[in-house]
Design a protein around this motif. Structure first.
Motif, PDB file in Angstrom:
ATOM      1  N   VAL A 127       0.875  -1.178   0.000  1.00 34.43           N
ATOM      2  CA  VAL A 127       0.000   0.000   0.000  1.00 34.43           C
ATOM      3  C   VAL A 127       0.909   1.223   0.000  1.00 34.43           C
ATOM      4  O   VAL A 127       1.613   1.481   0.980  1.00 34.43           O
ATOM      5  CB  VAL A 127      -0.926   0.026   1.233  1.00 34.43           C
ATOM      6  N   SER A 128       0.917   1.981  -1.089  1.00 38.72           N
ATOM      7  CA  SER A 128       1.803   3.133  -1.163  1.00 38.72           C
ATOM      8  C   SER A 128       1.505   3.935  -2.421  1.00 38.72           C
ATOM      9  O   SER A 128       0.660   3.545  -3.228  1.00 38.72           O
ATOM     10  CB  SER A 128       3.264   2.672  -1.169  1.00 38.72           C
ATOM     11  N   ASN A 129       2.222   5.053  -2.568  1.00 37.10           N
ATOM     12  CA  ASN A 129       2.161   5.802  -3.825  1.00 37.10           C
ATOM     13  C   ASN A 129       3.427   5.590  -4.656  1.00 37.10           C
ATOM     14  O   ASN A 129       3.561   6.125  -5.750  1.00 37.10           O
ATOM     15  CB  ASN A 129       1.932   7.299  -3.567  1.00 37.10           C
ATOM     16  N   PHE A 130       4.386   4.815  -4.093  1.00 33.99           N
ATOM     17  CA  PHE A 130       5.586   4.454  -4.839  1.00 33.99           C
ATOM     18  C   PHE A 130       6.181   3.201  -4.213  1.00 33.99           C
ATOM     19  O   PHE A 130       5.823   2.806  -3.105  1.00 33.99           O
ATOM     20  CB  PHE A 130       6.630   5.581  -4.819  1.00 33.99           C
ATOM     21  N   ASP A 131       7.097   2.554  -4.946  1.00 31.04           N
ATOM     22  CA  ASP A 131       7.877   1.473  -4.337  1.00 31.04           C
ATOM     23  C   ASP A 131       9.349   1.882  -4.348  1.00 31.04           C
ATOM     24  O   ASP A 131       9.764   2.774  -5.093  1.00 31.04           O
ATOM     25  CB  ASP A 131       7.642   0.131  -5.037  1.00 31.04           C
ATOM     26  N   TRP A 132      10.145   1.220  -3.512  1.00 30.96           N
ATOM     27  CA  TRP A 132      11.543   1.636  -3.363  1.00 30.96           C
ATOM     28  C   TRP A 132      12.372   1.324  -4.609  1.00 30.96           C
ATOM     29  O   TRP A 132      13.385   2.001  -4.877  1.00 30.96           O
ATOM     30  CB  TRP A 132      12.165   1.003  -2.126  1.00 30.96           C
ATOM     31  N   ALA A 133      11.987   0.337  -5.384  1.00 27.70           N
ATOM     32  CA  ALA A 133      12.712   0.057  -6.623  1.00 27.70           C
ATOM     33  C   ALA A 133      12.627   1.256  -7.564  1.00 27.70           C
ATOM     34  O   ALA A 133      13.616   1.636  -8.215  1.00 27.70           O
ATOM     35  CB  ALA A 133      12.151  -1.195  -7.289  1.00 27.70           C
ATOM     36  N   PHE A 134      11.449   1.856  -7.648  1.00 22.60           N
ATOM     37  CA  PHE A 134      11.247   3.058  -8.466  1.00 22.60           C
ATOM     38  C   PHE A 134      12.124   4.199  -7.959  1.00 22.60           C
ATOM     39  O   PHE A 134      12.802   4.879  -8.737  1.00 22.60           O
ATOM     40  CB  PHE A 134       9.770   3.449  -8.428  1.00 22.60           C
ATOM     41  N   ILE A 135      12.119   4.419  -6.646  1.00 18.57           N
ATOM     42  CA  ILE A 135      12.878   5.526  -6.063  1.00 18.57           C
ATOM     43  C   ILE A 135      14.377   5.324  -6.286  1.00 18.57           C
ATOM     44  O   ILE A 135      15.079   6.229  -6.753  1.00 18.57           O
ATOM     45  CB  ILE A 135      12.582   5.648  -4.554  1.00 18.57           C
TER      46      ILE A 135
END
Length: 725
Positions: A127-135
């Motif tokens: 549940v989020s607006n992003f994932d850490w792989a994207f960041i």
């Protein structure tokens, strides 16, 4: 049912919005296990014995160099260190989840727990607006582009100058892909959660307070900090990093109160309207009471401002890919004002405030809500805008339904999941179970106090009692309908006797097209027998009693034959109402009702007690801080136990009794009456001890449904099925 919530320790936003999600699911009696190193204070508003906090870091997110810049070097080093510890982290969480009987995992937005869920074979979602792989990919691409400038013409992709980091990020994506699904929150785009295979768009998730709560918080703030009533409040919220960059003397000229956790280089005591927020002061109250929020980009601050109708003045950060998502979508909020980070130290604050006030006045003149744009999620160049609308009171509820519904459907077929609800005189019980021709498999059971018959007079329910019950039923039905094809609602003693029960019955049909089935006292006793006889099959002679809010049911068996079934109009709420109505004492009324019993047990049957009084006393005796059905079911109570707790509770206040029963504090006001009935009943039959059953009529109804399904299957296929639970 137990859910583990794993929360990133980057900032506070992941924790505050997960707290908002937990607040919704806790209504269903779900055990919520919160794993993060974020401060416990964030979760203190979750007042439930079903919430468990464990201060344990799971990831770190990114390393900030102040509020503007990301420290790339430190982020890389910590990511590599974290990766080296992955096996130990995963192993420890597998042990933790097994120990606490975790059924599902929800992440915002650590990646290791998805491997834990995969190994344990349980559903998991993000549940989020992003994932850490994207960041991480975006952060380190930016660094690669610096190298590209130094070497024109070279074609670089993410991590080309760091193979180790490239491998780690690919593995992070691999972990995310083990999730059953992800709920994508607003302030995002099509790429920001691309690590997940299945992404479902969700509503806005953030702390929310209705207008009355916001007004009450403001009164509290004004009293605690001795504020004059006619001044607005500005909250500076930079996470303790950027407060010093604001030109405080200029902001002070706006004539408003200014709250912050840190005023940096400024001696705030020289500015009487500047208020330093103590470390132990509930920060959420300041946020709810503030009129204007001055902040950096951040999902939770933006979402809370939007949900709670706050004016917001914001600036961006450097090097954080989430900023683009936030900046692109917050501009749709009419009461938001952007200041470039390079200008924030010499901003004309009075002009900015005037501009915001004018926006608000224009919207008020048009009779428009400042956040009323659309009732549907909006998309533009792949960005997922906040679903702007007039009111956000149901948005957290919507996210919780999306999460729970899809978690359930990841494991079960909706056609086999049955929702059975028992509307009693004092409580509303809920059972989710999987029913097949040969088995009833309980998934989750919970109970909430409605006090439906409280104050019932001349057969008429109070409007307050009906409304309390509607509120509980709304939660149960709307959550259940996301994954269950069958919802069955039973009414018992109180519903049989109430002359205005049509208020509830008509509402259920009009709102949800659900029939409210009011069962007779004879049917109620039969369902108790169906629920319990096989559970206590080792006893050839057994007598069951169930003390409810409006009546007490009895059913006795010799071998497998029913030999007695009876109901008396003696229940906890009905006894209290009768005493208030006639001024008679409880003992006299109990004795009068027990005299109606025309059954004398033969030999030495086993006595089995059912209902909230006996199950709660068993839990208290075992020293449970949260209710555990397995620990309570088939436990033993004696007449000495009943007498002991009767004598103890009579000397206590309701608040003291609640400390003994944190799993059902609402029962504090009626537990003594329940104990009076139990004690009188077992003495009437001449017993000194009895077993406790946690299987009420909802389990009997489940068994009745199973038998019907089995009969139908036999008729169609000629098969036979064996009863089992």
């Amino acid at each position: 049912m137990n859910i583990a919530f794993y929360i990133s320790n980057h900032g506070f936003g992941h924790a505050t919005r997960t707290a908002a999600l937990v607040e919704q699911l806790i209504k269903l009696g779900i055990g919520c296990f919160i794993i993060t190193d974020r401060p416990l204070e964030i979760f203190q508003q979750i007042n439930s014995s079903n919430a468990f906090y464990r201060g344990q870091p799971i990831d770190f997110g990114m390393v900030q160099n102040g509020w503007i810049d990301t420290d790339i070097k430190q982020t890389k080093e910590q990511l590599i260190d974290l990766w080296e510890d992955r096996e130990e982290i995963i192993y420890n969480e597998i042990k933790y989840c097994r120990k606490n009987k975790i059924d599902c995992i929800v992440c915002d937005i650590p990646f290791f727990p998805f491997e834990v869920a995969s190994i344990l074979g349980i559903p998991a979602c993000g549940v989020s607006n992003f994932d850490w792989a994207f960041i991480y990919e975006k952060v380190f691409i930016a660094e690669d582009k610096v190298a590209e400038q130094l070497m024109p013409g070279i074609q670089l992709t993410a991590f080309d100058n760091d193979i180790d980091l490239h491998f780690i990020n690919e593995q992070i994506k691999y972990y995310y892909q083990k999730a059953d699904f992800a709920v994508r929150l607003p302030f995002s785009n099509d790429q920001s959660m691309s690590g997940f295979n299945k992404v479902i768009n969700g509503d806005l998730l953030a702390a929310y307070y209705n207008k009355q709560e916001r007004q009450q918080f403001k009164k509290t703030i004004k009293k605690d900090f001795r504020l004059r009533k006619d001044y607005e409040i500005i909250l500076i919220s930079f996470g303790g990093y950027g407060e010093h960059t604001i030109n405080l003397p200029e902001l002070y000229k706006t004539g408003k109160y200014i709250f912050a956790k840190d005023f940096g280089k400024y001696k705030y005591k020289n500015y009487p309207r500047c208020k330093l927020i103590p470390e132990d002061y509930p920060y959420h109250k300041i946020m709810a009471a503030a009129d204007i929020i001055v902040t950096k980009t951040g999902y939770s601050t933006f979402a809370e401002a939007l949900k709670n109708k706050k004016k917001i003045i914001y600036t961006g950060r450097n090097g954080n890919p989430e900023d683009k998502l936030l900046l692109q979508t917050i501009k749709t909020y009419p009461l938001a004002y952007y200041i470039d980070s390079t200008d924030i130290n010499h901003t004309d604050w009075e002009k900015v405030i005037i501009n915001l006030d004018e926006k608000g006045n224009k919207l008020s003149d048009k009779n428009e809500s400042p956040d009323k744009v659309s009732d549907s999620p909006q998309y533009n160049d792949s960005y997922y805008y906040p679903p702007l609308r007039e009111d956000y009171g149901d948005s957290n509820f919507n996210v919780a339904k999306t999460v729970l519904g899809n978690l359930m459907l990841s494991k079960h077929d909706s056609s086999e999941i049955y929702t059975i609800i028992d509307v009693g005189s004092n409580n509303v019980q809920l059972l989710w179970c999987k029913i097949t021709p040969n088995k009833v498999e309980p998934i989750h059971k919970t109970i909430r106090t409605s006090a439906l018959s409280k104050g019932m007079k001349d057969g008429e329910l109070t409007i307050d009692g009906v409304n309390r019950t509607k509120k509980i039923l709304k939660d149960y039905i709307e959550f259940s309908s996301t994954f269950s094809d069958h919802i069955c609602i039973l009414g018992t003693s109180c519903s049989r006797e109430a002359t205005n029960i049509y208020l509830l019955k008509a509402w259920l049909y009009e709102e949800y097209t659900i029939d409210y089935r009011i069962i007779s006292d004879d049917q109620e006793a039969s369902l108790l027998g169906l629920a319990n006889r096989m559970e206590f099959a080792e006893y050839s002679d057994v007598l069951f009693f169930d003390i409810g809010g409006g009546s007490t049911e009895f059913i006795a068996y010799h071998d497998d034959q029913e030999v007695y079934k009876h109901s008396i109009k003696l229940g906890i709420r009905s006894l209290i109402n009768e005493c208030l109505k006639t001024s008679r004492n409880q003992e006299e009324i109990i004795e009068e009702n027990l005299s109606q019993i025309n059954f004398i047990p033969q030999g030495l049957p086993m006595l089995v007690g059912i209902g909230g009084t006996v199950t709660n006393i068993s839990a208290v005796k075992k020293g449970l801080t949260h209710y555990d059905s397995q620990a309570v079911h088939r436990s033993m109570l004696t007449i000495c136990d009943i007498d002991f707790y009767s004598e103890a509770f009579i000397r206590m206040s309701y608040e003291q009794i609640k400390e003994y029963m944190p799993f059902e504090p609402e029962r504090a006001e009626i537990i003594l009456t329940g104990l009076n009935i139990v004690g009188s009943l077992i003495k009437y039959f001449g017993f000194t001890e009895f077993l406790v059953s946690d299987l009420g009529i909802i389990f009997g109804e489940a068994e009745r449904i199973r038998a019907k399904i089995a009969e139908k299957a036999i008729a169609l296929n000629g098969c036979t099925y064996t009863e089992s639970r």
